[in-house]
Design a protein around this motif. Structure first.
Motif, PDB file in Angstrom:
ATOM      1  N   TYR A 517       0.818  -1.214   0.000  1.00  0.00           N
ATOM      2  CA  TYR A 517       0.000   0.000   0.000  1.00  0.00           C
ATOM      3  C   TYR A 517       0.853   1.266   0.000  1.00  0.00           C
ATOM      4  CZ  TYR A 517      -4.584  -2.221   0.870  1.00  0.00           C
ATOM      5  OH  TYR A 517      -5.755  -2.920   0.761  1.00  0.00           O
ATOM      6  N   GLY A 518       2.101   1.168   0.435  1.00  0.00           N
ATOM      7  CA  GLY A 518       2.964   2.343   0.411  1.00  0.00           C
ATOM      8  C   GLY A 518       3.285   2.818  -0.991  1.00  0.00           C
ATOM      9  N   LEU A 519       3.159   1.942  -1.988  1.00  0.00           N
ATOM     10  CA  LEU A 519       3.402   2.301  -3.380  1.00  0.00           C
ATOM     11  C   LEU A 519       2.118   2.529  -4.162  1.00  0.00           C
ATOM     12  CD1 LEU A 519       6.341  -0.093  -4.364  1.00  0.00           C
ATOM     13  CD2 LEU A 519       6.462   2.382  -4.048  1.00  0.00           C
ATOM     14  N   ALA A 520       0.984   2.475  -3.477  1.00  0.00           N
ATOM     15  CA  ALA A 520      -0.295   2.519  -4.189  1.00  0.00           C
ATOM     16  C   ALA A 520      -0.508   3.822  -4.954  1.00  0.00           C
ATOM     17  CB  ALA A 520      -1.450   2.306  -3.202  1.00  0.00           C
ATOM     18  N   GLY A 521       0.140   4.896  -4.537  1.00  0.00           N
ATOM     19  CA  GLY A 521      -0.026   6.169  -5.222  1.00  0.00           C
ATOM     20  C   GLY A 521       0.831   6.332  -6.461  1.00  0.00           C
ATOM     21  N   THR A 522       1.669   5.336  -6.767  1.00  0.00           N
ATOM     22  CA  THR A 522       2.584   5.497  -7.898  1.00  0.00           C
ATOM     23  C   THR A 522       2.574   4.327  -8.869  1.00  0.00           C
ATOM     24  OG1 THR A 522       4.417   4.529  -6.632  1.00  0.00           O
ATOM     25  CG2 THR A 522       4.170   6.927  -6.553  1.00  0.00           C
TER      26      THR A 522
END
Length: 723
Positions: A517-522
């Motif tokens: 989820y830490g990479l969900a914005g990219t």
């Protein structure tokens, strides 16, 4: 990257927003997101405030000493209450010297669009909770942070909290639902007794994904939590006499905070809902789509063709020959996996470590260069991409291409990776090193520009065989912060590429980034596992992954290692094997890097059915971004039984159901569907059965659809559209 701003708000009203990761040296700013629907919030400082999302309400009220206390966290529809007013905001803040933090609450600061709770501690630390609600999602954005208000450096922070809640002690029996990911994927339902702990994992050990759902059993009520960080977090639930204490703490770090600077915990999304577990899962997926995930690219999810080669000759010729084949099969994306770089292996054995770390094309394999190859792919109407593996480098590149100062050291020793079939040794590079992180930003951006890339697959392969973390002191991180700093820098590199190339598809791959989820914005794709065969195994994994990320993000390939598929005798079983990959981001590829096994050489019976199913996939693939539900409980993850997954479009206007019999001896099944509109009529088409009928939404959700699959291992796809 911040969560998406509300489209209805102006730039001026949004103000400053905190970065998605805690970055030292940045001042802490309150998250202000206009456009949220708020109930009773007051401008200025006060001891009470209330905000509401699309389905939940949070209230803070004045405690006995006047300090703000979380007094309510409830489902707005049912009024079911989760919280109890136990104590004022007092976040966890751990230091290596063991000095405990004692917090003094400050008044609430609120605006028409957010709430900020503050508390101060000895040692010039101010803790803050920034809370934002949205009118278009059922979750809140919850982020805790810490500010150094003094003049001296605060050293040795080893843990902070990301979420602190006091829950009612009389909620009754609770079960915590989570997704385990350290082998095959599995959905777990862990009963709560007096203490329960769930960990996200450490450097090379991804245990649980960031989605956690607490169920009040027998009440049809759920509390949904999303931890927007890959590893280093612990969810805990503890029983006290008068309350339950729910925490998410971040550890496995050693941070400092400079004067007037801040350290932010990862954001959390959290919301309450009623219904069933499917409803809770969709609350999380809806919030991801509305507020965190990047916009879908045109035609996504793209059908992908992956190819790589460690062969000695004819590499360029053979790969160029695959381009018209892939285009004719209906592929959207053509990308090169490992061993495209200078000095890569030519032994034909899949040795992808040879030459890794070089970001220069291998002209001995590609005499006309990768830009020529990219141009041919684009001319054929497909996208072009490359694989990269930044965690390790070929030792032969050190030190003339990779400086010694970038290598990871563990207690002064170099971390090496040697696989028996490889002709070389690789060494671990520290992404927590400021110098290496900047090198990756520049090198990867140059790849995109030089080769006109549409896709980059970032692979953390190699991590499971390497030591836990770098603990050298000259990389810009503290001795015990190598893992956390590597994660910080990985996120920063993804954000850099996404900002610079917003239409570039980034894929996360490998053990260091599984459903992160830490990479969900990219990102726009997850490579969840190399165990994408046999088909039944991949299918079970895909059904689980669909609860964490929308299925359109979760890749699964047809690979030549799937002997069950290639030895299938009938079209029905071949179709089922192909459709097992159509649950998510559909593709074809090889895992061993040998040109002799490229997809154009698959048996004709496989290619014929592949072409048919690619066309079918493109009819419903847009629904793989949408709401998900599981007609079979418990969620059809047993490959021996019947399995099915339903994807439903906005407002229930259309749906698709993918059904598989597996090896079950039961030849018929009745599927009860969901998320349709009861009063609407739907055209229901069974693709293989060749039947089409008009059925009301009420009947589909009450009586269901009858299926008969006489052949073990067969499948069916049901297309549902408003009549």
């Amino acid at each position: 990257m911040p969560d998406k701003a509300d489209d209805s708000s102006s730039a001026g009203s949004r103000g400053l927003s905190m970065t998605r990761r805690g970055v030292l040296g940045l001042g802490v700013a309150t998250v202000i997101l206009a456009g949220s629907r708020q109930l009773g919030a007051k401008t200025g400082s006060d001891a009470s405030a209330q905000v509401a999302s699309m389905g939940s309400v949070i209230e803070f009220s004045a405690g006995a000493d006047g300090a703000p206390v979380l007094s309510s966290f409830r489902n707005a529809a049912s009024h079911f209450e989760w919280a109890t007013p136990a104590r004022a905001f007092a976040p966890a803040f751990k230091r290596s010297d063991g000095a405990p933090a004692s917090w003094r609450p400050l008044p609430i600061k609120s605006s028409p669009s957010d709430i900020t709770i503050r508390a101060v501690s000895t040692g010039n630390v101010e803790g803050r909770l920034s809370l934002a609600a949205y009118a278009d999602t059922g979750a809140f954005r919850w982020q805790q942070s810490f500010l150094n208000t003094g003049k001296d450096l605060i050293r040795g922070i080893t843990g902070i909290s990301a979420l602190d809640l006091d829950l009612r002690h009389d909620l009754g029996r609770l079960v915590v639902h989570c997704v385990r990911r350290d082998g095959d994927y599995s959905r777990e339902a862990q009963p709560f007794r007096s203490r329960l702990e769930i960990k996200g994992g450490r450097w090379n050990a991804p245990v649980f994904a960031g989605l956690i759902v607490i169920e009040a059993v027998g009440r049809s009520e759920f509390l949904v939590i999303g931890v927007q960080q890959e590893r280093g977090w612990t969810f805990s639930l503890d029983q006290f006499d008068d309350r339950l204490r729910l925490c998410v703490t971040l550890e496995d770090m050693e941070k400092n905070i400079a004067p007037k600077a801040g350290l932010a915990a990862c954001p959390i999304f959290i919301g309450a809902c009623g219904g069933d577990l499917d409803t809770a899962v969709n609350l999380a997926l809806d919030h991801l789509r509305a507020r965190i995930l990047t916009p879908a690219l045109e035609g996504a999810p793209w059908v992908s063709y992956n190819i790589w080669s460690t062969d000695a000759k004819d590499v360029e010729k053979n790969i160029l020959g695959e381009i018209p084949f892939a285009a004719a099969m209906g592929m959207d994306l053509f990308y090169l996996d490992a061993s495209w770089y200078k000095g890569s292996s030519t032994r034909g054995n899949g040795d992808w470590g040879k030459g890794i770390g070089s970001y220069t094309e291998d002209r001995s394999k590609f005499p006309r260069g990768l830009r020529y190859l990219s141009d041919q792919v684009h001319a054929a109407g497909m996208k072009f991409g490359l694989w990269v593996g930044p965690n390790i480098v070929d030792a032969a590149l050190v030190p003339h291409e990779i400086p010694l100062s970038w290598l990871a050291l563990v207690d002064g020793k170099q971390a090496e990776l040697k696989i028996p079939t490889w002709e070389n040794t690789c060494v671990q590079v520290c992404i927590g090193s400021t110098g290496y992180a900047e090198h990756l930003k520049q090198s990867l951006a140059k790849l995109v520009e030089d080769y006109n890339l549409d896709w980059i697959k970032w692979d953390n392969s190699g991590i499971p065989a390497l030591p836990a973390r770098c603990n050298r002191s000259d990389h810009g991180h503290n001795q015990n912060d190598g893992s956390a700093s590597a994660l910080d820098n990985e996120y920063a590199i993804f954000e850099h590429l996404h900002r610079k190339f917003p239409n570039l598809a980034l894929e996360q791959c490998g053990y260091g980034s599984r459903l992160d989820y830490g990479l969900a914005g990219t990102i726009r794709a997850n490579w969840c596992s190399d165990t994408c065969y046999p088909a039944a195994r991949l299918r079970s994994n895909s059904l689980v992954c669909a609860t964490v990320y929308p299925s359109a993000y979760n890749a699964g390939w047809i690979v030549n290692e799937d002997t069950e598929l290639f030895e299938a005798k009938t079209d029905a079983v071949i179709d089922a094997g192909i459709r097992s990959r159509m649950i998510g981001l559909f593709g074809v590829g090889t895992l061993n890097g040998q040109m002799s096994q490229r997809a154009s050489l698959y048996p004709k019976k496989i290619l014929d059915r592949l072409a048919v199913n690619v066309r079918l996939y493109k009819r419903f693939r847009h629904l793989l971004f949408q709401q998900v539900s599981f007609p079979y409980k418990p969620y059809g993850t047993d490959p021996q039984g019947w399995q099915a997954i339903q994807f439903t479009g906005a407002a229930g206007s259309e749906a698709v159901v993918l059904c598989f019999r597996g090896s079950s001896t039961q030849i018929t099944s009745l599927l009860t569907l969901s998320r349709l509109r009861p009063l609407k009529s739907y055209r229901v088409r069974l693709v293989d059965g060749g039947t089409e009928s008009t059925i009301s939404g009420k009947e589909l959700m009450g009586i269901g659809v009858f299926l008969s699959l006489p052949e073990p291992g067969a499948s069916e796809i049901i297309l549902i559209n408003e009549a």
